[in-house]
Each structure stands twice: as structure tokens, then as C-alpha cells.
Design a protein around this motif. Structure first.
Motif, PDB file in Angstrom:
ATOM      1  N   ARG A 105       0.824  -1.209   0.000  1.00  0.00           N
ATOM      2  CA  ARG A 105       0.000   0.000   0.000  1.00  0.00           C
ATOM      3  C   ARG A 105       0.857   1.257   0.000  1.00  0.00           C
ATOM      4  NH1 ARG A 105      -3.221  -3.261   3.229  1.00  0.00           N
ATOM      5  NH2 ARG A 105      -2.388  -2.487   5.181  1.00  0.00           N
ATOM      6  N   ILE A 106       1.964   1.225   0.714  1.00  0.00           N
ATOM      7  CA  ILE A 106       2.835   2.392   0.806  1.00  0.00           C
ATOM      8  C   ILE A 106       3.684   2.553  -0.450  1.00  0.00           C
ATOM      9  CG2 ILE A 106       4.788   3.423   2.051  1.00  0.00           C
ATOM     10  CD1 ILE A 106       3.740   1.890   4.559  1.00  0.00           C
ATOM     11  N   ALA A 107       4.328   1.472  -0.860  1.00  0.00           N
ATOM     12  CA  ALA A 107       5.283   1.516  -1.967  1.00  0.00           C
ATOM     13  C   ALA A 107       5.107   0.281  -2.850  1.00  0.00           C
ATOM     14  CB  ALA A 107       6.704   1.599  -1.423  1.00  0.00           C
ATOM     15  N   PRO A 108       4.129   0.299  -3.740  1.00  0.00           N
ATOM     16  CA  PRO A 108       3.868  -0.881  -4.572  1.00  0.00           C
ATOM     17  C   PRO A 108       5.084  -1.332  -5.384  1.00  0.00           C
ATOM     18  CG  PRO A 108       2.163   0.784  -4.892  1.00  0.00           C
ATOM     19  CD  PRO A 108       3.213   1.384  -4.019  1.00  0.00           C
ATOM     20  N   HIS A 109       5.951  -0.399  -5.760  1.00  0.00           N
ATOM     21  CA  HIS A 109       7.122  -0.779  -6.551  1.00  0.00           C
ATOM     22  C   HIS A 109       8.079  -1.648  -5.754  1.00  0.00           C
ATOM     23  CE1 HIS A 109       8.273   2.889  -4.449  1.00  0.00           C
ATOM     24  NE2 HIS A 109       9.534   2.556  -4.628  1.00  0.00           N
ATOM     25  N   PHE A 110       8.129  -1.483  -4.435  1.00  0.00           N
ATOM     26  CA  PHE A 110       8.978  -2.348  -3.612  1.00  0.00           C
ATOM     27  C   PHE A 110       8.420  -3.769  -3.582  1.00  0.00           C
ATOM     28  CE2 PHE A 110      10.758   1.159  -0.625  1.00  0.00           C
ATOM     29  CZ  PHE A 110      11.716   1.476  -1.564  1.00  0.00           C
ATOM     30  N   SER A 111       7.144  -3.884  -3.276  1.00  0.00           N
ATOM     31  CA  SER A 111       6.571  -5.227  -3.150  1.00  0.00           C
ATOM     32  C   SER A 111       6.591  -5.969  -4.483  1.00  0.00           C
ATOM     33  CB  SER A 111       5.161  -5.170  -2.580  1.00  0.00           C
ATOM     34  OG  SER A 111       4.315  -4.434  -3.430  1.00  0.00           O
ATOM     35  N   ALA A 112       6.444  -5.250  -5.590  1.00  0.00           N
ATOM     36  CA  ALA A 112       6.496  -5.896  -6.901  1.00  0.00           C
ATOM     37  C   ALA A 112       7.908  -6.364  -7.244  1.00  0.00           C
ATOM     38  CB  ALA A 112       5.990  -4.944  -7.972  1.00  0.00           C
ATOM     39  N   ALA A 113       8.907  -5.718  -6.679  1.00  0.00           N
ATOM     40  CA  ALA A 113      10.302  -6.049  -6.998  1.00  0.00           C
ATOM     41  C   ALA A 113      10.918  -7.070  -6.044  1.00  0.00           C
ATOM     42  CB  ALA A 113      11.146  -4.770  -6.985  1.00  0.00           C
ATOM     43  N   LEU A 114      10.199  -7.447  -4.998  1.00  0.00           N
ATOM     44  CA  LEU A 114      10.744  -8.412  -4.048  1.00  0.00           C
ATOM     45  C   LEU A 114      10.942  -9.773  -4.700  1.00  0.00           C
ATOM     46  CD1 LEU A 114       8.747  -7.627  -0.797  1.00  0.00           C
ATOM     47  CD2 LEU A 114      11.195  -7.352  -1.155  1.00  0.00           C
ATOM     48  N   PRO A 115      11.939 -10.520  -4.238  1.00  0.00           N
ATOM     49  CA  PRO A 115      12.125 -11.864  -4.791  1.00  0.00           C
ATOM     50  C   PRO A 115      10.935 -12.746  -4.431  1.00  0.00           C
ATOM     51  CG  PRO A 115      13.618 -11.491  -2.946  1.00  0.00           C
ATOM     52  CD  PRO A 115      12.925 -10.195  -3.225  1.00  0.00           C
ATOM     53  N   PRO A 116      10.621 -13.717  -5.272  1.00  0.00           N
ATOM     54  CA  PRO A 116       9.508 -14.612  -4.950  1.00  0.00           C
ATOM     55  C   PRO A 116       9.822 -15.415  -3.695  1.00  0.00           C
ATOM     56  CG  PRO A 116      10.702 -15.407  -6.867  1.00  0.00           C
ATOM     57  CD  PRO A 116      11.289 -14.068  -6.514  1.00  0.00           C
ATOM     58  N   HIS A 117       8.813 -15.691  -2.944  1.00  0.00           N
ATOM     59  CA  HIS A 117       9.014 -16.461  -1.713  1.00  0.00           C
ATOM     60  C   HIS A 117       7.873 -17.448  -1.559  1.00  0.00           C
ATOM     61  CE1 HIS A 117       6.605 -12.939  -0.760  1.00  0.00           C
ATOM     62  NE2 HIS A 117       6.022 -13.672   0.131  1.00  0.00           N
ATOM     63  N   THR A 118       8.117 -18.414  -0.727  1.00  0.00           N
ATOM     64  CA  THR A 118       7.089 -19.411  -0.457  1.00  0.00           C
ATOM     65  C   THR A 118       6.689 -19.290   0.996  1.00  0.00           C
ATOM     66  OG1 THR A 118       8.777 -21.044   0.054  1.00  0.00           O
ATOM     67  CG2 THR A 118       7.925 -21.026  -2.182  1.00  0.00           C
ATOM     68  N   ARG A 119       5.449 -19.506   1.243  1.00  0.00           N
ATOM     69  CA  ARG A 119       4.979 -19.452   2.627  1.00  0.00           C
ATOM     70  C   ARG A 119       5.478 -20.667   3.377  1.00  0.00           C
ATOM     71  NH1 ARG A 119      -0.829 -16.873   3.304  1.00  0.00           N
ATOM     72  NH2 ARG A 119      -0.656 -15.273   1.737  1.00  0.00           N
ATOM     73  N   CYS A 120       5.796 -20.443   4.625  1.00  0.00           N
ATOM     74  CA  CYS A 120       6.290 -21.534   5.459  1.00  0.00           C
ATOM     75  C   CYS A 120       5.267 -21.908   6.519  1.00  0.00           C
ATOM     76  CB  CYS A 120       7.596 -21.110   6.130  1.00  0.00           C
ATOM     77  SG  CYS A 120       8.895 -20.784   4.950  1.00  0.00           S
ATOM     78  N   THR A 121       4.051 -21.421   6.378  1.00  0.00           N
ATOM     79  CA  THR A 121       3.034 -21.696   7.379  1.00  0.00           C
ATOM     80  C   THR A 121       2.194 -22.885   6.949  1.00  0.00           C
ATOM     81  OG1 THR A 121       1.497 -20.184   6.318  1.00  0.00           O
ATOM     82  CG2 THR A 121       2.899 -19.269   8.041  1.00  0.00           C
ATOM     83  N   PRO A 122       1.657 -23.629   7.897  1.00  0.00           N
ATOM     84  CA  PRO A 122       0.801 -24.759   7.547  1.00  0.00           C
ATOM     85  C   PRO A 122      -0.421 -24.332   6.746  1.00  0.00           C
ATOM     86  CG  PRO A 122       1.389 -24.829   9.873  1.00  0.00           C
ATOM     87  CD  PRO A 122       1.887 -23.524   9.322  1.00  0.00           C
ATOM     88  N   ALA A 123      -0.894 -23.113   6.939  1.00  0.00           N
ATOM     89  CA  ALA A 123      -2.071 -22.640   6.221  1.00  0.00           C
ATOM     90  C   ALA A 123      -1.820 -22.557   4.725  1.00  0.00           C
ATOM     91  CB  ALA A 123      -2.483 -21.272   6.750  1.00  0.00           C
ATOM     92  N   ALA A 124      -0.568 -22.465   4.325  1.00  0.00           N
ATOM     93  CA  ALA A 124      -0.251 -22.345   2.904  1.00  0.00           C
ATOM     94  C   ALA A 124      -0.286 -23.697   2.202  1.00  0.00           C
ATOM     95  CB  ALA A 124       1.127 -21.722   2.734  1.00  0.00           C
ATOM     96  N   ALA A 125      -0.203 -24.759   2.956  1.00  0.00           N
ATOM     97  CA  ALA A 125      -0.215 -26.091   2.344  1.00  0.00           C
ATOM     98  C   ALA A 125      -1.621 -26.397   1.863  1.00  0.00           C
ATOM     99  CB  ALA A 125       0.230 -27.136   3.355  1.00  0.00           C
ATOM    100  N   PRO A 126      -1.733 -26.911   0.656  1.00  0.00           N
ATOM    101  CA  PRO A 126      -3.078 -27.221   0.164  1.00  0.00           C
ATOM    102  C   PRO A 126      -3.694 -28.345   0.985  1.00  0.00           C
ATOM    103  CG  PRO A 126      -1.402 -28.035  -1.355  1.00  0.00           C
ATOM    104  CD  PRO A 126      -0.702 -27.255  -0.287  1.00  0.00           C
ATOM    105  N   THR A 127      -4.958 -28.195   1.257  1.00  0.00           N
ATOM    106  CA  THR A 127      -5.647 -29.214   2.020  1.00  0.00           C
ATOM    107  C   THR A 127      -6.413 -30.096   1.057  1.00  0.00           C
ATOM    108  OG1 THR A 127      -7.519 -27.752   2.364  1.00  0.00           O
ATOM    109  CG2 THR A 127      -5.848 -27.808   4.095  1.00  0.00           C
ATOM    110  N   VAL A 128      -6.284 -31.370   1.229  1.00  0.00           N
ATOM    111  CA  VAL A 128      -6.977 -32.339   0.381  1.00  0.00           C
ATOM    112  C   VAL A 128      -7.841 -33.190   1.274  1.00  0.00           C
ATOM    113  CG1 VAL A 128      -6.675 -34.246  -1.224  1.00  0.00           C
ATOM    114  CG2 VAL A 128      -5.045 -32.365  -1.219  1.00  0.00           C
ATOM    115  N   GLU A 129      -9.106 -33.165   0.958  1.00  0.00           N
ATOM    116  CA  GLU A 129     -10.056 -33.974   1.733  1.00  0.00           C
ATOM    117  C   GLU A 129      -9.897 -35.428   1.328  1.00  0.00           C
ATOM    118  OE1 GLU A 129     -12.128 -32.952   4.156  1.00  0.00           O
ATOM    119  OE2 GLU A 129     -11.199 -30.988   3.949  1.00  0.00           O
ATOM    120  N   PRO A 130      -9.863 -36.349   2.283  1.00  0.00           N
ATOM    121  CA  PRO A 130      -9.758 -37.779   1.935  1.00  0.00           C
ATOM    122  C   PRO A 130     -11.027 -38.234   1.221  1.00  0.00           C
ATOM    123  CG  PRO A 130     -10.056 -37.500   4.292  1.00  0.00           C
ATOM    124  CD  PRO A 130      -9.897 -36.124   3.708  1.00  0.00           C
TER     125      PRO A 130
END
Length: 132
Positions: free
Chosen positions: A101-126
Motif C-alpha cells: 500500500r505504501i510503496a507498490p514498486h517495492f513489493s512488486a520487486a521483491l524476490p519470490p518467496h514461499t509461505r512456510c506456514t501450515p495454512a499455505a499447504a493445500p488441504t486435500v479432503e480424503p
């Protein structure tokens, strides 16, 4: 050729955007909001020291800096491998959204990253097999 808008009509505008003094002024105008974000993160006990340092390195980026992982690691005094973890942590706690929100050019230029939280893992229903 378009007679209404000659080819050089916007040359002065384009040069002012690329002008180093204009870029420096644009970065300086963002400084108070970015410093407030750094201060907010510094008081947030949920963030690791590395995440705070990476955010500080991003927010204090100058026109001549890049936001590549190696550059961020060097300016944040953090291992390059930990920059992604720090970015994921900052994203999880909403700091990258505030930065966008403050500086969109910074966030657009950041290196790609992956979430390390369990919430980021896709959930698959059995799937239950139909025994009938």
C-alpha cells in the motif's frame, strides 16, 4: 506518423521519470511512512529479528539498490537462505500488504518467496471408497 502527438511530445515526461533526482525525491517522499512501518514491526513481538531486519532493508532501499535476495541478505545481515523465510513471515503478519500500500514498486520487486506456514499447504479432503 501521428501528427496530433509527435514522437518527441512526451520526451520531457519520460526523462523526468528516469531522472535520478526525481527518483531520489520520490523515495524521500515515502520515507516517513516506511519508517513508521519499520517502527511498527520493531514493536511486534511476533516477528523474528531476521524478519525485522529484512523489512528494514526493504524499507530503506535507495534508488541504486536492488531487492534481489543476495542484496537483501547483505543489507539485512541475514543469510540468503533465511531471506525467503523472513519474507514469508512478513507476509503472514500483514507487513508485505502494508508495504504494497505504501510503496507498490517495492513489493512488486521483491524476490519470490514461499509461505512456510501450515495454512499455505493445500488441504486435500480424503476420498472414501464406495463399498456398496
Amino acid at each position: 506518423m501521428n501528427d496530433v502527438h509527435p514522437a518527441a511530445a512526451h520526451a520531457s515526461w519520460a526523462s523526468s521519470v528516469a531522472d535520478p533526482l526525481s527518483r531520489a525525491a520520490a523515495f524521500a517522499a515515502l520515507r516517513p511512512a516506511l519508517e513508521a512501518l519499520i517502527h511498527q514491526a520493531g514493536a511486534d513481538s511476533r516477528l523474528s529479528l531476521e524478519a525485522r531486519r529484512v523489512l528494514r532493508a526493504v524499507a530503506r532501499t535507495r534508488p541504486e539498490h536492488t531487492l534481489a535476495s543476495a542484496d537483501l541478505a547483505a543489507r539485512a545481515s541475514t543469510a540468503k537462505a533465511r531471506v525467503r523465510v523472513a519474507l514469508a513471515e512478513l507476509e503472514a503478519h500483514g507487513y508485505l500488504a502494508q508495504l504494497a500500500r505504501i510503496a507498490p514498486h517495492f513489493s512488486a520487486a521483491l524476490p519470490p518467496h514461499t509461505r512456510c506456514t501450515p495454512a499455505a499447504a493445500p488441504t486435500v479432503e480424503p476420498v472414501e471408497a464406495d463399498t456398496a
